[in-house]
Design a protein around this motif. Structure first.
Motif, short mmCIF file in Angstrom:
data_model
loop_
_atom_site.label_atom_id
_atom_site.label_comp_id
_atom_site.label_asym_id
_atom_site.label_seq_id
_atom_site.Cartn_x
_atom_site.Cartn_y
_atom_site.Cartn_z
N LEU A 89 0.78 -1.17 0.03
CA LEU A 89 0.00 -0.01 0.13
C LEU A 89 0.88 1.15 0.19
O LEU A 89 0.11 2.13 0.05
CB LEU A 89 -0.89 0.11 1.26
CG LEU A 89 -1.82 -0.87 1.21
CD1 LEU A 89 -2.67 -0.80 2.55
CD2 LEU A 89 -2.93 -0.84 0.18
N PRO A 110 -5.75 -3.76 -5.99
CA PRO A 110 -6.14 -2.65 -5.07
C PRO A 110 -6.85 -2.96 -3.64
O PRO A 110 -7.06 -2.19 -3.01
CB PRO A 110 -7.38 -1.99 -6.02
CG PRO A 110 -7.94 -3.44 -6.71
CD PRO A 110 -6.57 -4.18 -6.97
N TYR A 111 -6.72 -4.50 -3.29
CA TYR A 111 -6.82 -4.75 -1.99
C TYR A 111 -5.91 -5.70 -1.54
O TYR A 111 -6.30 -6.90 -1.18
CB TYR A 111 -8.45 -5.46 -2.22
CG TYR A 111 -8.23 -6.52 -3.40
CD1 TYR A 111 -7.52 -7.75 -3.08
CD2 TYR A 111 -8.54 -6.23 -4.67
CE1 TYR A 111 -7.58 -8.68 -4.59
CE2 TYR A 111 -8.63 -7.06 -5.76
CZ TYR A 111 -8.07 -8.21 -5.70
OH TYR A 111 -7.91 -8.97 -6.77
N GLY A 113 -3.49 -7.73 0.81
CA GLY A 113 -3.61 -8.27 2.07
C GLY A 113 -2.52 -9.32 2.23
O GLY A 113 -1.82 -9.79 1.37
#
Length: 130
Positions: A89, A110-111, A113
Motif C-alpha cells: 500500500l 487494489p485490495y 492483504g
C-alpha cells in the motif's frame, strides 16, 4: 536542533528557517499535551521528531525493499512484479519500484492483504524453487 527533514520542508519553514504556522502540522509551543485526543495540539518538538522519524522509516523501507526486489529480479530473471500485503500500500515505494527497476509489468492489487502469503507457500510447495 531542528531535524533535517523539517528544515527542508517548504510547507513548514520559510527560506530563513522560521517556522510557518499552518494547521497542517498542529503545533503548540507550550510543550504540554492534554489528556484528551482533541484537547490540544502536539508540542513542536514532538511533532518535529515524529516527522523526522516517519521520514527515516520511509527511507529505510525504500532502501531495503528496492535492494531486495532488485536482487530477486537479478536471481530470477523475471520481468513482471506483483506485490501484495501491507507494504504494497506504500505508493511512494511502488512508484520507485515501477520506475527504477525496469519491470515490464507491475501489478499491485487494489485490495492487498497478507492472505497472499498462504498462496505463495502453496505455490512454493508445489513448484519448488525452479
Amino acid at each position: 536542533g531542528t531535524p533535517f527533514v523539517a528544515r527542508n520542508d517548504p510547507d513548514l519553514f520559510d527560506n530563513e528557517g522560521n517556522m510557518i504556522r499552518k494547521r497542517k502540522y498542529d503545533f503548540d509551543d507550550n510543550e504540554t499535551i492534554t489528556d484528551g485526543p482533541t484537547d490540544g495540539q502536539f508540542p513542536t518538538n514532538v511533532a518535529l521528531e515524529s516527522i523526522s522519524l516517519s521520514y527515516r522509516i520511509q527511507q529505510d523501507l525504500e532502501s531495503v525493499a528496492m535492494d531486495f526486489v532488485k536482487t530477486m529480479k537479478e536471481k530470477t530473471g523475471q520481468n513482471n512484479l506483483c506485490l501484495a500485503g501491507g507494504v504494497a500500500l506504500n505508493s511512494v515505494l511502488n512508484g520507485r519500484l515501477s520506475r527504477e527497476l525496469g519491470f515490464k509489468n507491475v501489478f499491485i492489487p487494489p485490495y492487498p492483504g497478507d492472505d497472499g502469503i498462504a498462496i505463495g507457500c502453496c505455490a512454493y510447495g508445489i513448484f519448488g524453487n525452479k
